[in-house]
Design a protein around this motif. Structure first.
Motif, mmCIF file in Angstrom:
data_model
loop_
_atom_site.group_PDB
_atom_site.id
_atom_site.type_symbol
_atom_site.label_atom_id
_atom_site.label_comp_id
_atom_site.label_asym_id
_atom_site.label_seq_id
_atom_site.Cartn_x
_atom_site.Cartn_y
_atom_site.Cartn_z
ATOM 1 N N GLY A 12 44.790 50.985 43.923
ATOM 2 C CA GLY A 12 45.964 51.081 44.802
ATOM 3 C C GLY A 12 47.270 50.921 44.042
ATOM 4 O O GLY A 12 47.391 51.280 42.863
ATOM 5 N N MET A 14 48.988 48.265 42.848
ATOM 6 C CA MET A 14 49.022 47.470 41.615
ATOM 7 C C MET A 14 48.143 48.066 40.515
ATOM 8 O O MET A 14 48.456 47.947 39.331
ATOM 9 C CB MET A 14 48.607 46.025 41.896
ATOM 10 N N ALA A 15 47.047 48.717 40.900
ATOM 11 C CA ALA A 15 46.193 49.363 39.886
ATOM 12 C C ALA A 15 47.012 50.409 39.128
ATOM 13 O O ALA A 15 46.868 50.573 37.917
ATOM 14 C CB ALA A 15 44.981 49.996 40.554
ATOM 15 N N ALA A 42 36.195 50.506 42.344
ATOM 16 C CA ALA A 42 36.667 50.333 43.720
ATOM 17 C C ALA A 42 35.620 50.996 44.605
ATOM 18 O O ALA A 42 34.760 51.731 44.108
ATOM 19 C CB ALA A 42 38.046 50.936 43.919
ATOM 20 N N ARG A 43 35.671 50.727 45.907
ATOM 21 C CA ARG A 43 34.491 51.033 46.723
ATOM 22 C C ARG A 43 34.273 52.508 47.041
ATOM 23 O O ARG A 43 33.150 52.933 47.234
ATOM 24 C CB ARG A 43 34.547 50.220 48.025
ATOM 25 N N TRP A 64 32.466 46.240 41.505
ATOM 26 C CA TRP A 64 33.106 45.551 40.372
ATOM 27 C C TRP A 64 32.102 44.784 39.520
ATOM 28 O O TRP A 64 32.358 44.498 38.340
ATOM 29 C CB TRP A 64 34.239 44.644 40.849
ATOM 30 N N SER A 80 42.913 44.073 43.403
ATOM 31 C CA SER A 80 42.361 44.351 44.736
ATOM 32 C C SER A 80 42.883 43.277 45.696
ATOM 33 O O SER A 80 43.513 42.308 45.269
ATOM 34 C CB SER A 80 40.833 44.353 44.656
ATOM 35 N N HIS A 85 39.758 38.177 45.134
ATOM 36 C CA HIS A 85 40.161 37.585 43.846
ATOM 37 C C HIS A 85 39.200 36.504 43.363
ATOM 38 O O HIS A 85 38.792 36.494 42.198
ATOM 39 C CB HIS A 85 41.569 36.989 43.944
#
Ligand SMILES: NC(=O)c1ccc[n+]([C@@H]2O[C@H](COP(=O)([O-])OP(=O)(O)OC[C@H]3O[C@@H](n4cnc5c(N)ncnc54)[C@H](O)[C@@H]3O)[C@@H](O)[C@H]2O)c1
Length: 376
Positions: A12, A14-15, A42-43, A64, A80, A85
């Protein structure tokens, strides 16, 4: 140059910010280490594959755990939602990986403490991406305070204002995880105020006690995962008074209901000899009032923080040319890579970021109880 293989979780916002930082950092900073975009997890299989191709990740997974199990991965980067986290970080620590994690550390103190305990036990290096510390104007403010230019600090004032959740039609859950208390842990307190608190602790020291109020303006929203109207458990707005260890008084405010504001993070610090103010919408400027100036010429100066002797700026363009938001992430990873062979870790480590978690916890306790609360 020593290569460090990155395993990124999430594709997303931040990625993208982190991937951009990994790709740029060695172009602008002379470093002994080079991040390599090794894997991303990621899913959604199609989306993670597309992301991997776009940014140049060598492999992609939908779980992950595969990243962590890959012996070639050196660093797990958690980008994520907050509910993921703690579990990812604890598992990565047990596997001996270095861990970079997005803020807030976790949804609550218990999860955050589990992360700190796990990384301490494993003896692994960590850093939390509180990127606003690395905006050159904010770093300059830190240097000015440390050099004593402001003298004794009396007041700290911070705001983080947005307006994107005013409509009751904005759903919660799934991609709207920020509005779902189970995914986010809290609302603007853990999301926006966490940034303000981290910067404040860095600039002005620890916070002793807080008196807070929070409000949830829209009580029910459709949940993306269930399709049903569900109770909203997050705080939409949060404001608190605080007392710092150094005796200064503070006000903090964050909301997603300030019509007209998209990401207005502002801070102002008033000291005995001068004041400074900063505004994310004008991030390369630092406002500075110096009472030591000659009386008739006294006034607020607007320092354009773009010169070669300003923090980080010698690595960029020629004096007078500004950089932006994404550069704060490049600075963060540059500092992190530089710290690897040094004595001091890049800050904030997980342990240091716990200070912000404790303030967030005290704010939520105070708002619930309607009284001043001490920071744990
Ligand atoms: N430092 C900053 O300024 C800043 C800004 C925004 C967000 N954040 C933080 O970054 C984190 C991510 O926020 P964002 O804005 O990038 O969110 P986002 O919704 O844009 O992206 C989240 C990503 O995580 C993925 N994801 C969700 N559950 C997952 C799981 N179980 N396993 C693997 N991937 C999963 C989603 O598919 C998505 O790709 C949050 O903790 C947030 O608080 C920090």
């Amino acid at each position: 140059m020593n290569k460090l293989n990155i395993g990124l979780v999430g594709y997303g916002f931040m990625a993208r910010a982190h991937s951009n930082a990994y790709l740029s950092v060695n172009q602008f900073f002379d470093l002994k280490y080079r991040p390599v975009l090794k894997g991303v997890a990621a899913r959604d299989a199609a989306k993670v594959e597309k992301f991997a191709h776009k940014w140049g990740y060598e492999s992609h997974y939908t779980d992950w755990r595969h990243l962590i199990a890959d012996p070639e991965i050196d660093i797990i980067d958690i980008a994520s939602p907050n509910d993921t986290h703690s579990e990812i970080a604890v598992t990565a620590a047990q596997a001996g990986k270095t861990i970079l994690c997005e803020k807030p550390l976790a949804r609550n103190l218990k999860e955050a403490q589990a992360m700190v305990d796990a990384v301490k036990k494993a003896g692994v290096r960590t850093m939390v991406w509180y990127n606003y510390r690395r905006i050159p104007a904010v770093t300059l403010a830190k240097k000015m305070i440390e050099s004593g230019k402001l003298g004794r600090i009396y007041h700290y004032r911070a705001k983080f204002l947005q307006d994107w959740t005013i409509s009751p039609d904005v759903p919660q859950g799934g991609t709207g995880w920020r509005l779902d208390v189970n995914a986010a842990g809290s609302g603007v307190t853990g999301d926006l105020l966490a940034h303000c608190i981290d910067t404040a602790i860095w600039l002005n020291g620890g916070i002793d006690s807080v008196s807070a109020m929070t409000e949830t303006f829209v009580k029910e929203r459709k949940h993306n995962l269930t399709g049903k109207m569900e109770k909203v458990g997050i705080d939409d707005a949060s404001a608190f008074l605080a007392r710092f260890h150094n005796g200064s008084l503070a006000t903090f405010e964050a909301t997603r209901y300030a019509r007209g504001h998209k990401a207005l993070y502002t801070l102002e610090i008033n000291g005995e000899h001068g004041s400074i103010a900063w505004d994310l919408h004008d991030l390369h400027r630092l406002q500075w009032f110096d009472h030591k100036d000659e009386g008739t010429l006294r006034g607020w100066r607007s320092i354009h923080v773009t010169d070669g002797d300003h923090p980080y700026m010698a690595n960029w363009w020629v004096p007078g040319l500004a950089i932006g938001y994404e550069h704060s992430f490049i600075h963060a990873i540059a500092d992190f890579l530089n710290s690897i062979d040094g004595k001091e870790p890049a800050q904030p480590t997980f342990e240091e970021a716990m200070k912000t978690e404790h303030v967030v916890d005290a704010v939520l306790r105070s708002a619930a109880a309607g009284r001043w609360e001490r920071v744990g």
